[in-house]
Write a protein that holds these residues in place. Structure first.
Motif, PDB file in Angstrom:
ATOM      1  N   ILE A  13       4.025  19.087  12.840  1.00  0.00           N
ATOM      2  CA  ILE A  13       5.416  19.457  13.074  1.00  0.00           C
ATOM      3  C   ILE A  13       6.322  18.534  12.277  1.00  0.00           C
ATOM      4  CG2 ILE A  13       7.247  19.638  14.818  1.00  0.00           C
ATOM      5  CD1 ILE A  13       5.060  20.265  16.865  1.00  0.00           C
ATOM      6  N   PRO A  14       7.281  19.062  11.514  1.00  0.00           N
ATOM      7  CA  PRO A  14       8.193  18.207  10.746  1.00  0.00           C
ATOM      8  C   PRO A  14       8.865  17.174  11.649  1.00  0.00           C
ATOM      9  CG  PRO A  14       8.489  20.502  10.137  1.00  0.00           C
ATOM     10  CD  PRO A  14       7.561  20.499  11.319  1.00  0.00           C
ATOM     11  N   ALA A  15       8.997  15.950  11.131  1.00  0.00           N
ATOM     12  CA  ALA A  15       9.528  14.841  11.923  1.00  0.00           C
ATOM     13  C   ALA A  15      10.893  15.155  12.506  1.00  0.00           C
ATOM     14  CB  ALA A  15       9.589  13.582  11.065  1.00  0.00           C
ATOM     15  N   ILE A  16      11.735  15.836  11.728  1.00  0.00           N
ATOM     16  CA  ILE A  16      13.101  16.119  12.186  1.00  0.00           C
ATOM     17  C   ILE A  16      13.109  17.070  13.376  1.00  0.00           C
ATOM     18  CG2 ILE A  16      13.528  18.119  10.700  1.00  0.00           C
ATOM     19  CD1 ILE A  16      16.337  16.967  10.202  1.00  0.00           C
ATOM     20  N   CYS A  17      12.022  17.852  13.548  1.00  0.00           N
ATOM     21  CA  CYS A  17      11.962  18.845  14.622  1.00  0.00           C
ATOM     22  C   CYS A  17      11.413  18.277  15.927  1.00  0.00           C
ATOM     23  CB  CYS A  17      11.083  20.023  14.198  1.00  0.00           C
ATOM     24  SG  CYS A  17      11.658  20.903  12.734  1.00  0.00           S
ATOM     25  N   ARG A  18      10.722  17.133  15.867  1.00  0.00           N
ATOM     26  CA  ARG A  18       9.969  16.679  17.035  1.00  0.00           C
ATOM     27  C   ARG A  18      10.850  16.359  18.237  1.00  0.00           C
ATOM     28  NH1 ARG A  18       5.921  12.711  13.653  1.00  0.00           N
ATOM     29  NH2 ARG A  18       4.971  14.373  12.405  1.00  0.00           N
ATOM     30  N   ALA A  19      11.993  15.742  18.004  1.00  0.00           N
ATOM     31  CA  ALA A  19      12.870  15.353  19.116  1.00  0.00           C
ATOM     32  C   ALA A  19      14.067  16.286  19.252  1.00  0.00           C
ATOM     33  CB  ALA A  19      13.341  13.912  18.915  1.00  0.00           C
ATOM     34  N   CYS A  20      14.063  17.402  18.556  1.00  0.00           N
ATOM     35  CA  CYS A  20      15.212  18.306  18.540  1.00  0.00           C
ATOM     36  C   CYS A  20      15.220  19.188  19.789  1.00  0.00           C
ATOM     37  CB  CYS A  20      15.165  19.178  17.284  1.00  0.00           C
ATOM     38  SG  CYS A  20      16.444  20.438  17.228  1.00  0.00           S
ATOM     39  N   GLU A  21      16.385  19.261  20.460  1.00  0.00           N
ATOM     40  CA  GLU A  21      16.497  20.075  21.666  1.00  0.00           C
ATOM     41  C   GLU A  21      16.257  21.562  21.373  1.00  0.00           C
ATOM     42  OE1 GLU A  21      17.081  19.229  25.097  1.00  0.00           O
ATOM     43  OE2 GLU A  21      16.247  17.454  24.131  1.00  0.00           O
ATOM     44  N   ALA A  22      16.705  22.040  20.210  1.00  0.00           N
ATOM     45  CA  ALA A  22      16.484  23.438  19.853  1.00  0.00           C
ATOM     46  C   ALA A  22      14.997  23.715  19.661  1.00  0.00           C
ATOM     47  CB  ALA A  22      17.254  23.801  18.587  1.00  0.00           C
ATOM     48  N   CYS A  28      13.614  27.671  18.396  1.00  0.00           N
ATOM     49  CA  CYS A  28      12.539  27.077  17.594  1.00  0.00           C
ATOM     50  C   CYS A  28      11.314  26.747  18.433  1.00  0.00           C
ATOM     51  CB  CYS A  28      13.041  25.837  16.860  1.00  0.00           C
ATOM     52  SG  CYS A  28      14.167  26.233  15.500  1.00  0.00           S
ATOM     53  N   GLY A  29      11.478  26.747  19.760  1.00  0.00           N
ATOM     54  CA  GLY A  29      10.322  26.543  20.625  1.00  0.00           C
ATOM     55  C   GLY A  29       9.325  27.680  20.533  1.00  0.00           C
ATOM     56  N   ALA A  30       9.746  28.817  19.968  1.00  0.00           N
ATOM     57  CA  ALA A  30       8.850  29.966  19.810  1.00  0.00           C
ATOM     58  C   ALA A  30       8.083  29.925  18.494  1.00  0.00           C
ATOM     59  CB  ALA A  30       9.658  31.263  19.890  1.00  0.00           C
TER      60      ALA A  30
END
Length: 245
Positions: A13-22, A28-30
């Motif tokens: 998973i891209p680093a920028i996405c790991r802690a993202c609420e979306a 993006c959880g899908a």
């Protein structure tokens, strides 16, 4: 196992996405790690100060966004210049209307806002390819429809006091969607000026101010610095809205 629910520290998973609420609570959880990686190649993050316009009515739509922080105000404009606020969006809502060439609303930053933006063409390709993503967007659209129906009831049948309480409850429930209504207390900043609240509720500024004062004197809310609202007991605020349990 649904790959979209893998551990957030998964190296795929891209680093920028790991802690993202979306990533966790929004659309993006899908997405699978592979889809997130593909989308990440095209994403850009933008910040907007309160009052800045994100999108104009009639503007060609080239990008969609996830709201990462802040509140976005959606409005419609009549030919004679009158404007009506028709909705609010909060993090981590998806902002945009898939498969429509032009925007039919004005989107303004009600507070300072940060969004994660991606090309319309890339997202629409993913929607076609991913039933999970399509389902997530459908679910958000239905939630917004339910909320719009509730708001029709608020505007059409509730008293001024109930309208203001309903507005405050709306903000509180979106600022922290997981809070226990029966036990929780919450503090938040009003995302709209009194004039915008009046516009949203179909009331005058004076009426909004009187009803906020009434709720404050009744102990339902506390107001600090004119914009900070403390709700000691969300159940009392809910009752002031005449919302059925």
């Amino acid at each position: 196992m649904n790959t979209a629910r893998k551990d957030i520290h998964n190296s795929d998973i891209p680093a920028i996405c790991r802690a993202c609420e979306a990533r966790h609570k929004g659309i993006c959880g899908a997405l699978t790690p592979e889809q997130l990686t593909k989308l990440n190649k095209y994403t850009k993050q933008y910040s907007y100060q309160s009052g800045n316009e994100l999108l104009s009515a009639g503007e060609d739509v080239h990008r969609y966004s996830n709201i990462l922080r802040g509140v976005v105000k959606l409005s419609k404009l009549l030919a004679d210049g009158r404007q009506q606020i028709v909705g609010l969006q909060f993090a981590p809502d998806f902002m945009g209307r898939p498969f429509r060439d032009q925007s039919n609303v004005i989107a303004d930053a009600a507070t300072d806002v940060r969004v994660c933006s991606f090309p319309r063409s890339v997202m629409e390709d993913m929607i076609r390819e991913s039933p999970d993503l399509e389902h997530k967007l459908h679910e958000q659209a239905l939630d917004e429809l339910d909320e719009a129906r509730d708001w029709m009831l608020t505007l059409g049948r509730k008293s001024a006091s109930e309208k203001v309480a309903s507005f405050l409850f709306l903000i509180a429930s979106h600022i922290d969607p997981e809070i226990d209504v029966h036990e929780g207390s919450i503090e938040f900043e009003l995302p709209l000026k009194r004039s915008d609240i009046a516009d949203f509720l179909g009331l005058t500024i004076e009426t909004v101010s009187r009803q906020i004062t009434k709720l404050r004197k009744a102990g339902v809310i506390q107001v600090e610095n004119n914009r900070t609202v403390v709700v000691p007991d969300l159940e009392r605020l809910r009752s002031a809205c005449e919302i059925e349990s």
